[in-house]
Design a protein around this motif. Structure first.
Motif, PDB file in Angstrom:
ATOM      1  N   GLY A 520       0.871  -1.096  -0.061  1.00  7.99           N
ATOM      2  CA  GLY A 520       0.016   0.257   0.095  1.00  7.99           C
ATOM      3  C   GLY A 520       0.912   1.383  -0.107  1.00  7.99           C
ATOM      4  N   ILE A 521       1.796   1.197  -0.892  1.00 13.81           N
ATOM      5  CA  ILE A 521       2.882   2.425  -0.778  1.00 13.81           C
ATOM      6  C   ILE A 521       1.951   3.666  -1.196  1.00 13.81           C
ATOM      7  N   LYS A 522       2.541   4.732  -0.906  1.00 11.97           N
ATOM      8  CA  LYS A 522       2.047   6.213  -1.120  1.00 11.97           C
ATOM      9  C   LYS A 522       2.461   6.798  -2.387  1.00 11.97           C
ATOM     10  N   LEU A 523       3.809   6.435  -2.708  1.00 11.57           N
ATOM     11  CA  LEU A 523       4.498   6.774  -3.916  1.00 11.57           C
ATOM     12  C   LEU A 523       5.710   5.909  -3.978  1.00 11.57           C
ATOM     13  N   ILE A 524       6.587   6.256  -5.249  1.00  9.03           N
ATOM     14  CA  ILE A 524       7.865   5.557  -5.340  1.00  9.03           C
ATOM     15  C   ILE A 524       8.955   6.739  -5.432  1.00  9.03           C
ATOM     16  N   LEU A 525       9.897   6.828  -4.700  1.00 12.02           N
ATOM     17  CA  LEU A 525      11.250   7.480  -5.002  1.00 12.02           C
ATOM     18  C   LEU A 525      12.162   6.622  -5.538  1.00 12.02           C
ATOM     19  N   GLY A 526      12.749   7.050  -6.555  1.00 14.81           N
ATOM     20  CA  GLY A 526      13.834   6.348  -7.358  1.00 14.81           C
ATOM     21  C   GLY A 526      14.425   7.113  -8.434  1.00 14.81           C
ATOM     22  N   HIS A 527      15.209   6.294  -9.169  1.00 21.26           N
ATOM     23  CA  HIS A 527      15.877   6.768 -10.570  1.00 21.26           C
ATOM     24  C   HIS A 527      14.913   6.318 -11.702  1.00 21.26           C
ATOM     25  N   VAL A 528      14.686   7.312 -12.621  1.00 19.08           N
ATOM     26  CA  VAL A 528      13.757   7.065 -13.528  1.00 19.08           C
ATOM     27  C   VAL A 528      14.379   5.805 -14.424  1.00 19.08           C
ATOM     28  N   SER A 529      15.627   5.831 -14.775  1.00 25.79           N
ATOM     29  CA  SER A 529      16.269   4.824 -15.574  1.00 25.79           C
ATOM     30  C   SER A 529      16.249   3.470 -14.883  1.00 25.79           C
ATOM     31  N   ALA A 530      16.017   3.447 -13.621  1.00 27.61           N
ATOM     32  CA  ALA A 530      15.867   2.036 -12.780  1.00 27.61           C
ATOM     33  C   ALA A 530      14.569   1.460 -12.504  1.00 27.61           C
ATOM     34  N   ALA A 531      13.665   2.352 -12.381  1.00 29.24           N
ATOM     35  CA  ALA A 531      12.323   1.933 -11.912  1.00 29.24           C
ATOM     36  C   ALA A 531      11.769   1.510 -13.322  1.00 29.24           C
ATOM     37  N   PRO A 532      11.108   0.259 -13.407  1.00 32.76           N
ATOM     38  CA  PRO A 532      10.492  -0.374 -14.700  1.00 32.76           C
ATOM     39  C   PRO A 532       9.144   0.394 -14.578  1.00 32.76           C
ATOM     40  N   ALA A 533       8.485   0.534 -16.003  1.00 30.40           N
ATOM     41  CA  ALA A 533       7.179   1.048 -16.154  1.00 30.40           C
ATOM     42  C   ALA A 533       6.274   0.286 -15.545  1.00 30.40           C
ATOM     43  N   GLY A 534       4.918   0.835 -15.301  1.00 26.21           N
ATOM     44  CA  GLY A 534       4.046   0.146 -14.853  1.00 26.21           C
ATOM     45  C   GLY A 534       3.709  -0.049 -13.174  1.00 26.21           C
ATOM     46  N   LEU A 535       4.737   0.604 -12.543  1.00 25.46           N
ATOM     47  CA  LEU A 535       4.504   0.198 -11.312  1.00 25.46           C
ATOM     48  C   LEU A 535       3.321   1.061 -10.588  1.00 25.46           C
TER      49      LEU A 535
END
Length: 986
Positions: A520-535
């Motif tokens: 139940g995450i609120k949002l994702i903090l991360g690198h654009v190049s690392a995080a896969p699409a569709g999360l």
């Protein structure tokens, strides 16, 4: 040749002697002390005439053994003393030369004479001690003894054989409905079950007058004999050790009126096997043991090997045995408890119940069980019997068992309380930044940050998260590349009052999606190049920290020491991954505890080698950052390549490295020559060979252990310079350890149990899984909340915890309980084996090996170390063992073995014809089908001896008896003969 035929029980002993491994375990002894010097020679001559078996030897003709007369042994005269008596008993017998008994007259310092008679069990038994002592005393007094009659003995043997033949069908039906005695037993400190007779440790069992009185009263109240109470107590103790269906071999007299005054082996050993329910009362167990024992008594003359054809030869019928003799008169001049120097079982109790009370000795193999452990077993029997007799209706699982020394050890083990201020790791990082703001805090390929810069970045990230709706107690996903920005991201999430959820960008997107949604995450903090699409949440870019450039660097909100620090997902043994919720207080305690254990200083440089999704990364980050040290974030290449990692350790001046044993192995395989570091090994069991190889290359080696559910690590052991064993040590500060049985009662020292952990490190819960939380986080003794790890361990007398393996990594194969880790440890001790894993594939054990060792010496090593049923059937060589993403062994990914094997060499037809002819002759059958087994055709120990004798005469080879039990068909025996013939020199 004339002689006295052997009873079936004697044939069984002769067969065991022929099979090897009996040593002096079948030696019996008794002594009689008489005042002054006596004419022993004449008395001994009279006794041997009265009992001709004492002056006999074994002659075997075509596999049939007979007891044939020979000259009696001359009396040995010497000085009395414990050493002299022990030496006489320890001297074995040459059964084919004889005689099978001897007498020694030993002068004591007070002028008395100790008459010691030592005899082989083939011609002597416990009941015969009364007969022999009485006849010897009569002979010494000058009374004439009648000469014995070999003819009468032979008739008695034949009469017993006829009775056994008549009882055999009913006996086979009886025993077919009961489990065969196990070859294994769990005992405190037992390092293996004997496969042959072993030199024995013998200790007296101390019985109090109160317990003896309670036995008498209990027998009357429960309608049982004193022996049945003792037998029930032994079953109860074995059950509390974890033996759910204990089997105890009992010596049963087969004497009848016509043999009451004769020597010989008029005894048969049979098992009393009773399933023990811990919820049942001791009174219920007594009734069950009494009923089973008396049912067994009905078949006391029938050897179990005849009633259960195919039962392999073994030195002891069951791994635990008991002999009990009830004396009606007291004699201080006779020592009834003299015992052989070797023991056939893992535990033997020798009890004598005399008018003045119970006495006894405990016998254990000295190589496999320490004397202290044997004394503890005797103590457990006393403690449990006292509790059971005081309250026979109390459940067995709740009876007192531990001796006072064990209770004191448990108190010392868990005296770990340390005061802790209410704080968070973020507050501690802030304090370090105030002390040394310009010191380097984090280094990685993406740059360097001082403490001032790191805390400021964390605050800006925290403000950015708060402005986007993240509140205290929320969960924020972190999907970032390795580097200093990842460190800032972790601290930034904590600064927002939220908990971080690692989302490893190397994980499959489906798994990441499940974890993020389930948490139940609120949002994702991360690198654009690392995080896969569709999360399933908004991605807040961490790249360059540009998204937070305009945020203030002040503290965004107070962090709650009682709040949630992180949620981390672990793979379940079945089903979906589960999220573990770890609070700030638990995390702060762990960091402080590790600092107390290994020391902490601003000069420390910790290597962040582990992915954030593996909880141990928390120690790599927070141990240095909370104490003014430096965290060096390893690049991906260093994680995967040993040579790159070695250079990083050297060039960055690393002082602390934490890794799994697999990662340490990778580093060593790359030729790493060591560094002045503190090395921590955890996440998997640390093999002793690896510890021995690694320890000289580092300043300190700490073996750490802990499930995710108890916050990173719960125990630690400092590995000495020349380790002889590897343990997981003792609890960290504010942590308690409990080795518990299936009813969550403390297991005795040295007995395997489930490790349960309590204290400050416990997770709050499994996120959104209340049923699973209630199943694994339970209330232990004293109302303490504990976590059931599912790991099997045992507590040593020194307070060290030994890791034995996962409870779910134990397998049952062909009726044997097997711990795969034990086989792996044996393989690691073989020449040339660097890594080893074992798995079960299609009901066969398969060994997976990394290293350059040749298979023949590896097979030979495990054959010398492990019992036959634990030796792998197939061996597969691998370049490396498969690993999970967290660097642990991925057992499920071990490949299936290549079962394409060379066709077996077909023995010559005439060999098959010869063996078939021998079988038909011995078994008295006309034909044998290819799939007929020896035991289907009525074979037993005597027929095996007859077959081997004929094979020896016809083919010149000695077939080991084991072959007939391992492969009891014509083809199996022919193959063994063919191999033996090929091994013979030209």
């Amino acid at each position: 040749m004339t002689g006295i035929p052997m009873t079936l029980a004697q044939q069984g002993i002769w067969f065991t002697e022929r099979a090897g491994g009996a040593s002096t375990a079948y030696t019996l002894a008794v002594s009689l002390t008489v005042p002054g010097p006596v004419s022993v020679d004449e008395a001994w001559a009279a006794v041997t005439k009265r009992h001709p078996l004492l002056a006999s030897t074994v002659v075997e003709t075509d596999g049939v053994p007979l007891l044939v007369p020979t000259d009696p042994a001359t009396v040995h005269h010497g000085e009395a003393g414990a050493a002299a008596i022990a030496a006489e008993i320890a001297a074995g017998f040459d059964l084919t030369a004889g005689p099978l008994a001897r007498c020694a007259a030993l002068r004591a310092g007070d002028g008395s004479t100790v008459l010691l008679i030592v005899a082989h069990h083939l011609v002597f038994d416990g009941g015969g001690k009364d007969v022999l002592v009485a006849d010897l005393a009569r002979a010494i007094a000058g009374e004439a003894l009648d000469a014995g009659s070999p003819t009468a003995l032979a008739a008695a043997v034949q009469a017993q054989a006829s009775r056994i033949a008549g009882a055999l069908p009913a006996a086979r039906d009886f025993w077919s409905q009961r489990p065969a005695p196990s070859t294994e037993v769990v005992l405190p400190g037992l390092s293996g079950t004997p496969t042959a007779a072993e030199p024995a440790t013998q200790l007296d069992i101390e019985w109090t007058r109160e317990l003896d009185t309670a036995l008498t009263a209990g027998a009357a109240a429960l309608g049982a004999t004193r022996f049945e109470l003792l037998l029930a107590g032994l079953h109860a103790v074995l059950a509390r050790y974890g033996n759910g269906v204990p089997s105890v071999a009992v010596d049963l007299s087969t004497r009848r009126p016509e043999t009451a005054g004769e020597l010989g082996m008029w005894v048969n050993e049979l098992p009393v096997t009773v399933e023990v329910d811990p919820a049942a009362s001791f009174a219920d167990l007594v009734r069950a043991v009494r009923a089973e024992a008396r049912a067994v008594y009905e078949y006391r003359e029938v050897p179990l090997g005849r009633a259960l054809p195919g039962l392999p030869p073994r030195p002891a019928l069951a791994p635990v045995s008991i002999s009990y003799r009830r004396l009606t008169t007291q004699s201080a001049t006779v020592d009834w408890l003299l015992a052989p120097a070797a023991v056939r079982s893992a535990l033997h109790l020798h009890l004598v119940d005399a008018p003045d009370g119970l006495s006894g000795r405990i016998h254990v193999p000295e190589r496999l069980l320490a004397a202290d452990d044997a004394a503890r077993i005797a103590g457990h029997l006393r403690v449990l019997l006292a509790a059971a007799l005081a309250d026979p209706d109390r459940p067995l699982g709740g009876l007192d068992l531990l001796v006072p020394a064990e209770l004191a050890l448990l108190d010392r083990l868990n005296a770990t309380a340390r005061p802790r201020p209410a704080t968070t790791v973020l507050d501690l990082v802030r304090a370090a930044a105030q002390s040394t703001p310009d010191a380097t805090a984090a280094v990685g390929d993406s740059g360097t940050m001082t403490y001032r810069e790191l805390v400021a970045a964390a605050h800006r990230i925290g403000h950015g998260l708060r402005r986007r709706g993240v509140g205290s107690g929320d969960v924020v996903g972190l999907c970032a590349q390795r580097g200093v920005e990842l460190v800032a991201g972790v601290l930034g999430i904590l600064a927002a009052g939220a908990a971080y959820l690692p989302l490893d960008p190397t994980y499959p997107v489906g798994r990441l999606d499940y974890i993020a949604t389930d948490a139940g995450i609120k949002l994702i903090l991360g690198h654009v190049s690392a995080a896969p699409a569709g999360l399933p949440a908004e991605l807040l870019p961490l790249d360059g920290l540009a998204a937070f450039a305009d945020e203030p660097d002040t503290e965004p909100t107070a962090t709650d020491p009682d709040g949630l620090a992180y949620v981390i997902y672990t793979s379940g043994s079945t089903g979906r991954p589960k999220g573990v919720e770890i609070g700030h207080a638990a995390l702060a305690n762990l960091i402080a505890a590790m600092g107390e254990l290994i020391g902490a200083a601003p000069t420390d440089r910790w290597l962040n080698l582990t992915t954030l999704s593996f909880d141990i990364s928390g120690l790599e980050l927070f141990a240095p950052l909370t104490t003014g040290g430096r965290v060096v974030v390893a690049a991906d290449a260093a994680v995967r390549e040993g040579a790159t990692l070695a250079r990083l350790i050297r060039d960055a001046g690393i002082t602390h490295v934490q890794a799994t044993p697999s990662s340490w192995q990778m580093l060593l395989d790359a030729g790493w020559t060591g560094a002045p570091i503190t090395a921590l090994s955890g996440g998997e069991a640390l093999p002793l060979p690896l510890a021995r190889r690694l320890r000289p290359l580092v300043d300190r080696l700490i073996n750490v252990y802990g499930p995710t559910e108890t916050t990173i690590w719960s125990t630690a052991a400092s590995i000495p310079a020349a380790p002889t064993r590897v343990t997981i040590g003792q609890p960290l500060a504010n942590t308690t350890l409990h080795v518990l049985d299936s009813r969550l009662r403390p297991a005795p020292v040295g007995v395997p149990g489930e490790l349960c952990i309590g204290g400050a490190g416990l997770a709050r819960a499994y996120r959104g899984r209340p049923e699973l939380t209630a199943e694994r986080f339970v209330t232990g003794a004293g109302g303490q909340r504990i976590y059931r790890t599912g790991d099997q361990v045992r507590l040593g007398a020194d307070g060290e915890i030994e890791f034995l393996g996962r409870a779910d990594n134990q397998v049952k194969l062909r009726g044997h309980r097997i711990e795969l880790g034990e086989i792996e440890q044996a393989l690691l001790g073989a020449p040339g084996v660097v890594q080893a894993a074992v798995a079960v594939r299609v009901s066969e054990l398969v060994a997976y090996l990394v290293g350059a060792g040749d298979l023949p010496p590896i097979r030979a090593h495990v054959a010398q170390t492990l019992p036959r049923y634990m030796i792998p059937m197939h061996y597969v060589r691998l370049d490396r063992l498969p690993q999970t993403l967290n660097g642990k062994l991925d057992r499920a990914a071990l490949p299936a073995p290549d079962r394409t094997e060379a066709a077996p060499v077909t023995a010559a037809p005439d060999l098959t014809q010869i063996v078939t002819g021998i079988w038909c002759e011995v078994l008295r059958v006309d034909e044998i089908a290819p799939d007929d087994t020896l035991f289907d055709l009525g074979g037993h120990s005597l027929t095996i001896m007859q077959i081997t004798a004929r094979v020896r005469k016809a083919l010149g080879v000695e077939v080991p008896f084991d072959v007939f039990f391992d492969t009891p068909t014509i083809d199996g025996v022919v193959s063994a003969i063919d191999e033996l013939r090929q091994e013979q020199p030209e």
